[in-house]
Structures are given as C-alpha cells and as structure tokens.
Write a protein that holds these residues in place. Structure first.
Motif, PDB file in Angstrom:
ATOM      1  N   HIS A 130       2.501 -21.566  98.542  1.00  0.00           N
ATOM      2  CA  HIS A 130       1.219 -21.091  98.072  1.00  0.00           C
ATOM      3  C   HIS A 130       0.595 -20.214  98.378  1.00  0.00           C
ATOM      4  O   HIS A 130      -0.678 -20.309  97.711  1.00  0.00           O
ATOM      5  N   THR A 184       5.698 -32.342  87.795  1.00  0.00           N
ATOM      6  CA  THR A 184       4.767 -32.832  87.895  1.00  0.00           C
ATOM      7  C   THR A 184       3.483 -32.326  88.254  1.00  0.00           C
ATOM      8  O   THR A 184       2.415 -32.496  87.543  1.00  0.00           O
ATOM      9  N   HIS A 185       3.097 -31.569  88.498  1.00  0.00           N
ATOM     10  CA  HIS A 185       2.210 -30.773  90.029  1.00  0.00           C
ATOM     11  C   HIS A 185       1.511 -30.061  88.286  1.00  0.00           C
ATOM     12  O   HIS A 185       0.470 -29.932  88.352  1.00  0.00           O
ATOM     13  N   GLN A 186       2.541 -29.595  87.545  1.00  0.00           N
ATOM     14  CA  GLN A 186       1.550 -28.710  86.014  1.00  0.00           C
ATOM     15  C   GLN A 186       0.985 -29.799  85.140  1.00  0.00           C
ATOM     16  O   GLN A 186       0.054 -28.980  84.997  1.00  0.00           O
ATOM     17  N   CYS A 228      10.586 -36.821  91.486  1.00  0.00           N
ATOM     18  CA  CYS A 228      10.424 -36.215  92.373  1.00  0.00           C
ATOM     19  C   CYS A 228      10.270 -36.463  93.881  1.00  0.00           C
ATOM     20  O   CYS A 228      11.054 -36.231  95.028  1.00  0.00           O
ATOM     21  N   LYS A 270       0.049 -32.798  86.228  1.00  0.00           N
ATOM     22  CA  LYS A 270      -1.220 -32.588  86.998  1.00  0.00           C
ATOM     23  C   LYS A 270      -2.476 -32.307  86.788  1.00  0.00           C
ATOM     24  O   LYS A 270      -3.795 -32.513  86.332  1.00  0.00           O
ATOM     25  N   TYR A 271      -2.084 -31.224  87.169  1.00  0.00           N
ATOM     26  CA  TYR A 271      -3.218 -29.807  86.910  1.00  0.00           C
ATOM     27  C   TYR A 271      -3.866 -29.771  85.189  1.00  0.00           C
ATOM     28  O   TYR A 271      -5.566 -29.983  85.110  1.00  0.00           O
TER      29      TYR A 271
END
Length: 480
Positions: free
Chosen positions: A441, A323-325, A52, A327-328
């Motif tokens: 978003h 990555t964001h999923q 990323c 971390k979620y």
C-alpha cells in the motif's frame, strides 16, 4: 408456473450482489436513492465464497508455516505436515459455510431491497427478474441500472473435457479432500496460488504453462522466484506446453492429460486456471443493442459507452479483474450516479476526481499470496516502455535489507521501482519476497499520488523493517 407482477419503480437497479454490486447499492442508498439489488446465487458473490476469502484462508496456514520454518528457534517445531482438516475447516469459516445470511443482513441494514432470481435487461432502464419459484418482477429505473454480474472461469473446449469434469477456481477453493495428484493448467494468479495450497496439503502437483514463465502480467522476476519456490516445494513446473485432450474413462477414476509435445500426465484432478469470461450471456443485452456475452466498454465513471443510464461495474467491464478494483469502481460509479441524479455537473476533465476510475489504468495493486508473495502496483517496465514513457528500472535485493534478514533466515526477494525520468515520479513498483503483501500500500500511495522522488526522501522508513527497501531503492536511483 410464472406469476407476473406489475412494474415497480426504483431510482437505481443493481444486477449482481457480489462485493461490487453491494458497494454500488451502498453508495446509491447513501445518496438517498431507492435501490433494488438482484442476485441469482449467493449474496456476496464470487469473492466471498469461491475466490478471495476461501483461497486466502487456505493459503494463510501454508505461508505461516513456511515463514516459521525460516525462523531460528522455531523452525524445528514446525517440520510436520499441516492439519488438513483444520485448514479446510478454517476455509469453511471464511466462506461462511456457503451461507449468505450475514451479507443479506448487511444489505437490508442499508435499506436496499433484495430480489433473488435471474435479472435481465428488457429495454432502456427496464429490468425483469425471474425468481426461483417462477415469479417474475419488473422494474423501471428512474436514473440508472448497474450491471455487476462479474465473470466466470473459462475451460477450453478440448476433446474429452466434459467427461473429465475439470476443476475451475470454484472447485479448487471449495474442495473437501486433497487430491493425490493435481494437474494445474495455467500460470496466472489462480494457478500459482492453488498449486501452492494443494501442494502444501500433500498433493503431487504438475503445472502446465503455455508461456515461458509464471505470473505473466508482473515483472518477469516475480514469476521466476515463485516458480523456483514451487519447484523446491516439490511441484513439477513445465513451460511451453499445452494440454490437447483429456480422458477419464471411469467417473471416479484418474484423468489422463495428453500434451502437445507427445507426452501425457495422469492425475486425480485437473484444474483449468486459463482465464475469465464476462457473465453477460443471459443478461438481455440484445434488448439495448449490445452483444450478449461481451465485455462492456465503459467511460471513466463506469457508464456504458453509448448510453446515459447503464453502468457496468467490476469484472464485466474488463478494466481490472480484481475485487478491490471492482469495489473502487463501485464507489466511483455510485458517486457519478448520485451526482447525475441530483443534476450536479461532473468535472469530466479531473483525472483523479470523484467520478473517474483512473486507478484502473495507473495504479492497480495486486498481491499474489504464494510463498514468496508477489505484489505489484502500476506499470511494469515493459508496459511503461510500450506506453512511450522515458523510464528507468531501479532494482534491489530485498534479502539485503536488515528487516528482511530478521524476518527470515535465507530471505530471498527482489524489489523494483519504475521511475518516469521526465517527471521523476513512480509509474510502478514490484516486490517479491516473504511478508511483502502489507508493504504494497505504501507503493500504491506513491504511484496513485504521483509523489515526486524528492518528496519520497522525506518518507523515512522505520528501522529495522522490510519497508527500509524504500530507502535502498532511492539510494540506488541517486547512485549513492
């Protein structure tokens, strides 16, 4: 020489200290649970050093120049080449020069104990760590072990591939020089982003795509618009073709790629962007009756099925390799671990509750940082229809929105929302066009929040912004 130490007990042991593992550790520590975290490479993981951060640092100057070239009064000032050395130096800064001091300091600040080495399961709630100096640590977890080891790039076992020394995503994001000619195998996110970067920096790019289009997980028009732009930028994008073998006779010489149509391509480097595999080969899964090298199937709290103590968070569970999923998921798993440790009943039936990673199925957002950008959340039309929903796709030309015209001369883009006709909520949204990444978003909130169409009419977009696309989509859906 191996130096064994006696077992140490922690509430939670996390294997893998990338962004996902860090977030599991953070949530466990916030709940007052003692936590050990294990990492065999750099603290901060793939995203921070080879994915990323370096890829987006490389892409930002490329996209900014492209945007500037479409603005009257500025276009004439940015016709020259990019400063390659400056772009690569900018990348190096955002990859922290491949040093993890800052990440280490953050983990230490939350009170997690860091162990460097290869972590393996040795039994139920048991983990061993082999440190670089041969020291072996043994841990017992009172409540949970979380596997957050991520995934690795897959390189197909073609004849000659070992001697050809191909790039994977790691080499593509960390290369120190621009190759004169680059072959990119694969048409997914890594393939199109790296073709965009290295082409803009001067490489002659050839893309070999087995399928019929780019970005196959998005709406077809997304891949079409990105392919059109790449071709206009000078890339040779070939569909319906596969590499069958590679030849690189001299270590520092060119590589020749033989194709299944009888043709061949010569390049200075070849990048395989052809998928990912879980980093679970050397994890000791066999000691807990799981298959080494496999993806780990989990429930909605990211607990591995068939266990009451093992969690698989991030890429290793194959739910959403972003990555964001991950971390979620880490926030969900951390909350579930803490609740179970404290004996708090989990509301297993609450689809959007604190212990269910429902967005992995219903509202996964992703931005592809090409020129134009492509962004989507939720289901595509094909996915929604395949799932049995009664839906309607609503399309609109993004270039017809006043804000888009102001953003860039000749703006080209498209938007689509997928409406569930039975509930009149959105199941998915896709945008393609310059500068639309930050628009996503709003779509994610609409999809995850299952906001009724009638309520969306009251979310008034500011004029003249590209976000006015929401009004145009709603008007098109209404028919006036």
């Amino acid at each position: 020489m191996t130096h064994a130490v006696e077992s140490v007990e922690y509430d939670v042991v996390v294997i893998g200290a990338g962004p996902v593992g860090e977030n599991v550790a953070d949530r466990a520590r916030a709940a007052g649970l003692s936590t050990a975290i294990v990492e065999s490479e750099l603290i901060g993981g793939e995203c921070s050093y080879w994915a990323c951060m370096p890829s987006k640092a490389l892409l930002r100057p490329v996209v900014a120049r492209a945007d500037a070239r479409r603005v009257p009064g500025l276009a004439g000032s940015v016709q020259g080449p990019l400063d390659t050395a400056a772009v690569l130096a900018h990348r190096d800064v955002y990859a922290s020069h491949w040093k993890d001091d800052g990440q280490v300091a953050w983990l230490e600040s939350i009170g997690a104990d860091i162990y460097r080495g290869i972590g393996r399961l040795t039994g139920t709630k048991e983990v061993s760590v082999t440190a670089p100096d041969g020291t072996e640590y043994r841990f017992t977890a009172r409540h949970a072990v979380a596997v957050s080891t991520g995934s690795r790039a897959v390189v197909p076992a073609l004849p000659g591939v070992a001697d050809a020394r191909p790039w994977t995503s790691r080499e593509a994001t960390s290369a120190k020089e621009v190759p004169g000619r680059l072959v990119v195998v694969g048409g997914g996110v890594v393939g199109v982003e790296m073709a965009t970067v290295w082409g803009a920096l001067g490489a002659e790019v050839t893309m070999l795509v087995r399928g019929k289009g780019l970005l196959p997980r998005m709406e077809p028009f997304a891949g079409e618009l990105v392919a059109e732009a790449l071709t206009e930028a000078g890339a040779d994008v070939r569909f319906g073709v596969s590499a069958t073998s590679l030849r690189r006779p001299a270590p520092d010489g060119p590589v020749t790629v033989e194709l299944d149509n009888g043709e061949s391509v010569e390049a200075d480097e070849i990048l395989f962007a052809t998928g990912r595999a879980p980093r679970t080969d050397d994890l000791g899964l066999e000691t807990v009756n799981l298959k080494p090298g496999s993806w780990l199937t989990v429930d909605e709290s990211c607990r591995v099925e068939g266990t009451d103590w093992l969690y698989a968070v991030g890429d290793v569970n194959h739910r959403a390799l972003l990555t964001h999923q991950g971390k979620y998921q880490a926030r969900i798993a951390g909350a579930a671990i803490a609740a179970r440790a404290q004996g708090i009943p989990l509301l297993e039936t609450d689809r959007w509750g604190a212990y269910a990673a429902t967005a992995d199925h219903a509202a996964v957002p992703q931005v592809v940082f090409t020129d134009p950008e492509a962004a989507s959340v939720g289901l595509t039309l094909a996915e929604a229809e395949q799932a049995g929903h009664r839906v309607r796709a609503v399309d609109y030309d993004l270039g017809a929105v006043a804000g888009a015209g102001l953003y860039a001369d000749g703006y080209r883009g498209r938007a689509r929302m997928i409406v569930d006709l039975d509930r009149e909520v959105l199941l998915g949204v896709t945008f393609v066009g310059p500068g639309i990444g930050e628009l996503l978003h709003s779509a994610t909130v609409a999809v995850a929040g299952e906001v009724p169409i009638q309520r969306l009419w009251h979310a008034v977009p500011a004029y003249p912004t590209i976000s006015e696309i929401w009004l145009r989509l709603l008007e098109t859906y209404r028919g006036a």
